[in-house]
Write a protein that holds these residues in place. Structure first.
Motif, PDB file in Angstrom:
ATOM      1  N   PRO A 193       0.822  -1.217   0.000  1.00 52.69           N
ATOM      2  CA  PRO A 193       0.000   0.000   0.000  1.00 52.69           C
ATOM      3  C   PRO A 193       0.852   1.261   0.000  1.00 52.69           C
ATOM      4  N   ASP A 194       0.175   2.389  -0.149  1.00 54.15           N
ATOM      5  CA  ASP A 194       0.841   3.690  -0.030  1.00 54.15           C
ATOM      6  C   ASP A 194       0.084   4.559   0.965  1.00 54.15           C
ATOM      7  N   MET A 225      -4.549  14.665  -1.985  1.00 50.47           N
ATOM      8  CA  MET A 225      -4.525  13.290  -2.466  1.00 50.47           C
ATOM      9  C   MET A 225      -4.838  13.220  -3.955  1.00 50.47           C
ATOM     10  N   ALA A 226      -5.754  14.081  -4.416  1.00 54.74           N
ATOM     11  CA  ALA A 226      -6.096  14.109  -5.841  1.00 54.74           C
ATOM     12  C   ALA A 226      -4.905  14.534  -6.690  1.00 54.74           C
ATOM     13  N   MET A 227      -4.038  15.390  -6.137  1.00 48.53           N
ATOM     14  CA  MET A 227      -2.812  15.775  -6.825  1.00 48.53           C
ATOM     15  C   MET A 227      -1.825  14.616  -6.888  1.00 48.53           C
ATOM     16  N   TYR A 228      -1.691  13.913  -5.777  1.00 49.17           N
ATOM     17  CA  TYR A 228      -0.620  12.919  -5.617  1.00 49.17           C
ATOM     18  C   TYR A 228      -0.967  11.572  -6.246  1.00 49.17           C
ATOM     19  N   ILE A 229      -2.225  11.158  -6.139  1.00 46.28           N
ATOM     20  CA  ILE A 229      -2.642   9.824  -6.565  1.00 46.28           C
ATOM     21  C   ILE A 229      -3.274   9.904  -7.951  1.00 46.28           C
ATOM     22  N   GLY A 232      -6.844   9.528  -7.997  1.00 46.99           N
ATOM     23  CA  GLY A 232      -7.536  10.647  -7.373  1.00 46.99           C
ATOM     24  C   GLY A 232      -7.976  10.412  -5.950  1.00 46.99           C
ATOM     25  N   VAL A 233      -8.042   9.163  -5.499  1.00 38.89           N
ATOM     26  CA  VAL A 233      -8.454   8.847  -4.134  1.00 38.89           C
ATOM     27  C   VAL A 233      -7.568   7.739  -3.591  1.00 38.89           C
ATOM     28  N   SER A 234      -7.423   7.717  -2.264  1.00 38.04           N
ATOM     29  CA  SER A 234      -6.600   6.696  -1.623  1.00 38.04           C
ATOM     30  C   SER A 234      -7.258   5.326  -1.696  1.00 38.04           C
ATOM     31  N   VAL A 262      -1.068  -1.695  -4.295  1.00 40.21           N
ATOM     32  CA  VAL A 262      -2.476  -1.289  -4.178  1.00 40.21           C
ATOM     33  C   VAL A 262      -2.463   0.168  -3.737  1.00 40.21           C
ATOM     34  N   ASP A 263      -2.278   1.084  -4.695  1.00 39.30           N
ATOM     35  CA  ASP A 263      -1.957   2.464  -4.347  1.00 39.30           C
ATOM     36  C   ASP A 263      -2.592   3.506  -5.257  1.00 39.30           C
ATOM     37  N   GLY A 264      -3.501   3.090  -6.122  1.00 35.21           N
ATOM     38  CA  GLY A 264      -4.133   4.051  -7.012  1.00 35.21           C
ATOM     39  C   GLY A 264      -3.225   4.632  -8.063  1.00 35.21           C
ATOM     40  N   GLY A 265      -2.032   4.030  -8.234  1.00 32.85           N
ATOM     41  CA  GLY A 265      -1.132   4.470  -9.297  1.00 32.85           C
ATOM     42  C   GLY A 265       0.078   5.260  -8.852  1.00 32.85           C
ATOM     43  N   THR A 266       0.282   5.452  -7.551  1.00 37.10           N
ATOM     44  CA  THR A 266       1.419   6.283  -7.124  1.00 37.10           C
ATOM     45  C   THR A 266       2.759   5.639  -7.450  1.00 37.10           C
ATOM     46  N   SER A 267       2.822   4.303  -7.373  1.00 40.78           N
ATOM     47  CA  SER A 267       4.085   3.641  -7.719  1.00 40.78           C
ATOM     48  C   SER A 267       4.365   3.753  -9.215  1.00 40.78           C
ATOM     49  N   ALA A 268       3.311   3.774 -10.027  1.00 43.05           N
ATOM     50  CA  ALA A 268       3.494   3.965 -11.461  1.00 43.05           C
ATOM     51  C   ALA A 268       3.952   5.387 -11.768  1.00 43.05           C
ATOM     52  N   ALA A 269       3.449   6.358 -11.017  1.00 44.12           N
ATOM     53  CA  ALA A 269       3.768   7.764 -11.276  1.00 44.12           C
ATOM     54  C   ALA A 269       5.220   8.090 -10.969  1.00 44.12           C
ATOM     55  N   MET A 270       5.797   7.415  -9.976  1.00 41.84           N
ATOM     56  CA  MET A 270       7.202   7.647  -9.592  1.00 41.84           C
ATOM     57  C   MET A 270       7.503   9.135  -9.401  1.00 41.84           C
ATOM     58  N   GLY A 271       6.591   9.841  -8.711  1.00 41.84           N
ATOM     59  CA  GLY A 271       6.852  11.235  -8.393  1.00 41.84           C
ATOM     60  C   GLY A 271       6.205  12.239  -9.315  1.00 41.84           C
ATOM     61  N   PHE A 272       5.596  11.815 -10.410  1.00 47.08           N
ATOM     62  CA  PHE A 272       4.867  12.750 -11.257  1.00 47.08           C
ATOM     63  C   PHE A 272       3.565  13.124 -10.562  1.00 47.08           C
ATOM     64  N   ILE A 273       3.399  14.401 -10.292  1.00 47.84           N
ATOM     65  CA  ILE A 273       2.252  14.905  -9.549  1.00 47.84           C
ATOM     66  C   ILE A 273       1.478  15.888 -10.423  1.00 47.84           C
ATOM     67  N   ASN A 274       0.171  15.869 -10.282  1.00 46.82           N
ATOM     68  CA  ASN A 274      -0.689  16.754 -11.071  1.00 46.82           C
ATOM     69  C   ASN A 274      -0.826  18.090 -10.335  1.00 46.82           C
TER      70      ASN A 274
END
Length: 296
Positions: A193-194, A225-229, A232-234, A262-274
């Motif tokens: 998780p994240d 959270m919507a910016m980071y994930i 859009g949601v945890s 199981v993180d809504g895509g944060t591991s895929a983003a690798m720091g890319f934030i909206n």
């Protein structure tokens, strides 16, 4: 239901270490809903008994053991009791873990040893004690071992360094044991998780940071959270529990040695934030900088 039949979980027995409260309780209850009998270890006696009552209300058996994974004796006694209370063991979920945020150089040897034991050492002991019980029902019936780790195991988690290192060690343990246990038909996988909301995650933060979080309006936290994930949601505890159920079941019978984020895509983003006003980027640029630094 056909899906329940394919999952083939009814009548099996699961041991959950750290399964009394929070994310662990969600995993415990998720398995119980699928017809699994439960053995659960947790240091929080009140949460443990509450979860036990919920499991039994579903008509499933629940053996509750109050203990701490920091204690080798508690973990050993827990498995000894499972061997007495049940005639089989099919599923092991190593949920327990935790840390207190601190800079690496301020840590002590005692704190480091506790971080390593709570997040990696007990997992070794748990698996070593579980395998003979899994195989007691006959060599070849097999089982499923599921370890919990964290996204911090896969990135440079400053101020969580020893914890992150201990969690990362689970990754190679998982791979190695998946190969070693393959012919035993014992699968071993990992759930990562994240930002899932839990009391444990809140307790990990520095007190001054945790205090600011309490005063932050909910809509601001949701916007963050919507910016980071990317989703859009945890992810919720139930999302994690569903993943545990999948990995415990025959629906994943050909899956071993893998990690599921199981993180809504944060591991895929690798720091890319909206970033607001800036769009997707690792660091804020353009309008996002003006919003963050309005007086400069």
């Amino acid at each position: 239901m056909m899906l329940d039949e394919k999952a083939n979980l009814g009548g099996k027995v699961a041991a959950l270490l750290g399964g009394g409260g929070g994310i662990g309780a969600a995993a415990t209850l998720g398995l119980a809903r699928m017809g699994v009998d439960i053995a659960v270890l947790d240091k929080d006696g009140a949460a443990l008994q509450a979860t036990k009552a919920e499991v039994e209300a579903m008509g499933r058996r629940c053996f509750a053991f109050e203990g701490d994974v920091l204690s080798t004796d508690d973990v050993r006694d827990f498995y000894a009791a499972i061997g007495t209370e049940f005639d089989r063991l099919d599923i092991v979920v190593n949920v327990a873990g935790g840390v207190n945020q601190r800079d690496f150089l301020t840590g002590t040897d005692e704190q480091d040893a506790e971080d390593i034991r709570r997040n990696f050492g007990y997992v070794i002991q748990s698996i070593r004690l579980a395998v003979p019980l899994i195989e007691r029902g006959g060599h070849g019936r097999g089982g499923s071992i599921i370890n919990f780790t964290t996204i911090e195991a896969y990135r440079g988690a400053a101020s969580f360094s020893v914890y992150a290192g201990a969690k990362a060690a689970n990754a190679n343990l998982r791979r190695a044991l998946a190969v070693e246990f393959g012919r035993r038909r014992i699968r071993i996988n990992e759930v990562t998780p994240d930002t899932t909301p839990s009391q444990g995650n809140a307790n990990a933060l520095l007190p001054e940071l945790a205090a600011t979080m309490v005063d932050t309006p909910p809509h601001v936290l949701e916007a963050a959270m919507a910016m980071y994930i990317p989703r859009g949601v945890s992810a919720t505890p139930d999302d994690l529990a569903d993943t545990v159920v999948f990995l415990a079941s025959d629906l994943s019978r050909a899956i071993t040695g893998v990690n599921i984020h199981v993180d809504g895509g944060t591991s895929a983003a690798m720091g890319f934030i909206n970033w607001p006003g800036g769009g997707y980027c690792p660091a804020p640029l353009g309008e996002a900088l003006k919003l963050l630094f309005p007086n400069n």
